[in-house]
Design a protein around this motif. Structure first.
Motif, PDB file in Angstrom:
ATOM      1  N   CYS A  77     -43.838 108.580  11.825  1.00  0.00           N
ATOM      2  CA  CYS A  77     -42.586 108.750  12.579  1.00  0.00           C
ATOM      3  C   CYS A  77     -41.414 108.203  11.761  1.00  0.00           C
ATOM      4  CB  CYS A  77     -42.681 108.031  13.908  1.00  0.00           C
ATOM      5  SG  CYS A  77     -43.968 108.648  15.012  1.00  0.00           S
ATOM      6  N   PRO A  78     -41.028 108.877  10.666  1.00  0.00           N
ATOM      7  CA  PRO A  78     -40.010 108.319   9.779  1.00  0.00           C
ATOM      8  C   PRO A  78     -38.631 108.167  10.407  1.00  0.00           C
ATOM      9  CG  PRO A  78     -40.495 110.596   9.187  1.00  0.00           C
ATOM     10  CD  PRO A  78     -41.539 110.167  10.174  1.00  0.00           C
ATOM     11  N   PHE A  79     -38.345 108.925  11.481  1.00  0.00           N
ATOM     12  CA  PHE A  79     -37.019 108.855  12.101  1.00  0.00           C
ATOM     13  C   PHE A  79     -37.007 107.971  13.346  1.00  0.00           C
ATOM     14  CE2 PHE A  79     -36.182 113.338  10.229  1.00  0.00           C
ATOM     15  CZ  PHE A  79     -35.985 112.774   8.977  1.00  0.00           C
TER      16      PHE A  79
ATOM     17  N   ASN B 267     -39.513  91.187  11.221  1.00  0.00           N
ATOM     18  CA  ASN B 267     -40.448  91.317  12.340  1.00  0.00           C
ATOM     19  C   ASN B 267     -41.515  92.385  12.115  1.00  0.00           C
ATOM     20  OD1 ASN B 267     -37.525  90.688  13.521  1.00  0.00           O
ATOM     21  ND2 ASN B 267     -39.024  89.657  14.793  1.00  0.00           N
ATOM     22  N   ILE B 268     -41.482  93.052  10.957  1.00  0.00           N
ATOM     23  CA  ILE B 268     -42.390  94.174  10.709  1.00  0.00           C
ATOM     24  C   ILE B 268     -43.682  93.707  10.045  1.00  0.00           C
ATOM     25  CG2 ILE B 268     -42.708  96.312   9.385  1.00  0.00           C
ATOM     26  CD1 ILE B 268     -39.702  96.820   9.724  1.00  0.00           C
TER      27      ILE B 268
ATOM     28  N   ASN C  92     -40.759  93.588   0.302  1.00  0.00           N
ATOM     29  CA  ASN C  92     -40.992  92.292   0.956  1.00  0.00           C
ATOM     30  C   ASN C  92     -41.319  92.438   2.442  1.00  0.00           C
ATOM     31  OD1 ASN C  92     -40.462  90.640  -1.401  1.00  0.00           O
ATOM     32  ND2 ASN C  92     -38.302  91.193  -1.148  1.00  0.00           N
ATOM     33  N   ILE C  93     -42.240  93.354   2.725  1.00  0.00           N
ATOM     34  CA  ILE C  93     -42.695  93.601   4.091  1.00  0.00           C
ATOM     35  C   ILE C  93     -44.073  92.966   4.284  1.00  0.00           C
ATOM     36  CG2 ILE C  93     -43.373  95.377   5.755  1.00  0.00           C
ATOM     37  CD1 ILE C  93     -40.388  95.363   5.271  1.00  0.00           C
TER      38      ILE C  93
ATOM     39  N   LEU D 236     -39.147 102.414   7.187  1.00  0.00           N
ATOM     40  CA  LEU D 236     -38.791 101.000   7.027  1.00  0.00           C
ATOM     41  C   LEU D 236     -37.276 100.817   6.968  1.00  0.00           C
ATOM     42  CD1 LEU D 236     -41.518  99.888   4.457  1.00  0.00           C
ATOM     43  CD2 LEU D 236     -41.422  99.332   6.901  1.00  0.00           C
ATOM     44  N   LYS D 237     -36.589 101.736   6.316  1.00  0.00           N
ATOM     45  CA  LYS D 237     -35.130 101.672   6.247  1.00  0.00           C
ATOM     46  C   LYS D 237     -34.515 101.848   7.628  1.00  0.00           C
ATOM     47  CE  LYS D 237     -31.490 101.355   3.533  1.00  0.00           C
ATOM     48  NZ  LYS D 237     -31.223 100.149   2.719  1.00  0.00           N
TER      49      LYS D 237
END
Length: 242
Positions: free
Chosen positions: A102-104, A43-44, A65-66, A34-35
């Motif tokens: 897929c954190p990256f 938009n997420i 707040n997503i 997310l970061k």
């Protein structure tokens, strides 16, 4: 024409349970992702499950707040469709499909994929297998109308579990399909999270990147090239079929 990045996330992975909640420094895997996509925060949508195992994912969404939607655990196609319906996507609005292992993920590459979708007037754009990018930066771009088409017409469990096979396999001959191609071939690198050795490699890579999310694709690749032992940690892991 607006867009939403819809990220499927669950805690019930059979190969590595609760993998999106594993720690990376002082964040979870999901929070790092997310970061990395913070410029697109509004938009997420997180498309998670409704089977009672999703509470920690929901907490993360509420903390940051997503937007989120809780839907069918196994029919991920319906989960995507209902998530987009909940947040009022129109037919020509763009859906970007990502997965939470897929954190990256790279926001700039997603922008390039969206640009390719628009300029080429494609029906479907893929950044994934055979793109020349490492496994773990995958995304798919298509319209909500096409997602709706898949939702109402997909028949097999495989099409419903993996969301887009109906598009890029079943009806591919009817669609204009484009691929975002890397000018270099970095596909040998694996930075997705399916097994424990993937996690070990990602932890090492994140540490080399300073345990923060502010790195470019070029820095990511340079770090992998300069630390070849990271590649060795998980090179044996076979990609899950999807």
């Amino acid at each position: 024409m607006s867009f939403k990045i819809v990220i499927q996330a669950r805690t019930t992975s059979t190969r590595l349970p609760k993998k999106v909640l594993l720690p990376l420094a002082n964040k979870t895997v999901l929070e790092v992702m997310l970061k990395r996509l913070e410029k697109f925060k509004e938009n997420i949508i997180i498309a998670t499950t409704n089977d009672g195992t999703q509470k920690e994912i929901v907490k993360i969404c509420e903390k940051h707040n997503i937007k989120y939607y809780e839907g069918d655990t196994n029919n991920v196609l319906s989960r995507y469709y209902e998530a987009c319906k909940k947040f009022n996507l129109k037919s020509d609005d763009i859906v970007i499909r990502c997965t939470s292992d897929c954190p990256f993920i790279d926001a700039n590459l997603i922008e390039q994929a969206i640009k390719l979708y628009k300029t080429s007037k494609a029906d479907y754009v893929s950044l994934g297998a055979h793109s020349g990018f490492p496994r773990g930066l995958d995304s798919e771009v298509f319209s909500f109308l096409l997602l709706k088409n898949a939702f109402f017409n997909a028949k097999t469990d495989y099409e419903k579990e993996h969301v887009t096979p109906y598009l890029h396999t079943t009806i591919k001959n009817k669609l204009k399909i484009k691929y975002l191609i890397n000018k270099n071939n970095d596909s040998k690198y694996r930075i997705t999270l399916d097994e424990i050795d993937d996690y070990k490699a990602i932890v090492q890579l994140y540490e080399k990147l300073g345990n923060n999310e502010n790195f470019s694709y070029e820095k990511l690749i340079l770090t992998l090239k300069n630390n070849p032992y990271i590649f060795e940690i998980n090179k044996h892991v076979e990609q899950k079929k999807s």
